[in-house]
Enzyme design. Sequence first.
Site, mmCIF file in Angstrom:
data_model
loop_
_atom_site.group_PDB
_atom_site.id
_atom_site.type_symbol
_atom_site.label_atom_id
_atom_site.label_comp_id
_atom_site.label_asym_id
_atom_site.label_seq_id
_atom_site.Cartn_x
_atom_site.Cartn_y
_atom_site.Cartn_z
ATOM 1 N N GLU A 243 0.817 -1.203 0.000
ATOM 2 C CA GLU A 243 0.000 0.000 0.000
ATOM 3 C C GLU A 243 0.856 1.261 0.000
ATOM 4 O O GLU A 243 1.899 1.319 0.652
ATOM 5 C CB GLU A 243 -0.934 0.007 1.208
ATOM 6 C CG GLU A 243 -1.879 -1.184 1.277
ATOM 7 C CD GLU A 243 -2.789 -1.324 0.082
ATOM 8 O OE1 GLU A 243 -3.003 -0.327 -0.629
ATOM 9 O OE2 GLU A 243 -3.284 -2.435 -0.157
ATOM 10 N N CYS A 244 0.385 2.278 -0.706
ATOM 11 C CA CYS A 244 1.108 3.547 -0.764
ATOM 12 C C CYS A 244 0.694 4.491 0.357
ATOM 13 O O CYS A 244 1.274 5.558 0.512
ATOM 14 C CB CYS A 244 0.871 4.225 -2.110
ATOM 15 S SG CYS A 244 -0.837 4.725 -2.375
#
Length: 259
Positions: A243-244
């Site tokens: 995930e960013c």
Amino acid sequence: MLDSVASKPELAELLTLTKTEQILRLAQINVELEQLSAQERVKWALENLEGEFAVSSSFGIQAAVMLHLVTQQKPDIPIILTDTGYLFAETYQFIDQLKAQLNLNLKVYRAKESANWQEARYGKLWEQGIEGIEKYNKINKVEPMRRALREQNVGTWFSGLRREQSQSRAGLPILSIQNGVFKFLPVIDWTNKDVHYYLEEHGLSYHPLWEQGYLSVGDTHTSRKWEPGMSEEETRFFGLKRECGLHEDDGSEQDGSGI
């Protein structure tokens, strides 16, 4: 649809509850949402959840699905892109293509510091391990997205996350609350086959880099082609994380779990 579960005022009241209370109240709604088609889910969300509405998109490999699905029912919905300045040339071309094809109401947000300025101050953050990547993502993705949600006065945020994409997404519900905003994932249970059939049915394209072996596309320096034996999540961020940060809750008790 779902009229027996919660009225619009009752749904709005969820935003005032603690995270635990929100999750418990949302569980019953999600059970019923799972029985609906993606199109029915979008219709229900637009009729019952808090506006203003927006869709976030990275204009990645399968981005056309969500953009088409939601704009078929709400053509003028804002489409929020966080542009890091390090996207592939093919991504910028894909953005232009879909913007014209679907007549998108595109809203582009960027970090307050330019890419070159960031490199001058911090070096190449993506080469500085997990801490560097997290700082990079916070500057270039999380802060611009939060600013976008605030400036667009977003009450409900649509995203195209799918459980099949990674372990971190495998348990996500259709409806949640993230940082005080309803988060709605209408294609969360779709498979790659579902995506492919939808694209074919509606004359839509994959991202151009799909044909070059990319399963997931973000920035040039943290996206890799798929190779035999790799999972999709290993093609991003050197396999250090999936995930960013856009789809992670800030951890406060008042906000529900969450693009």
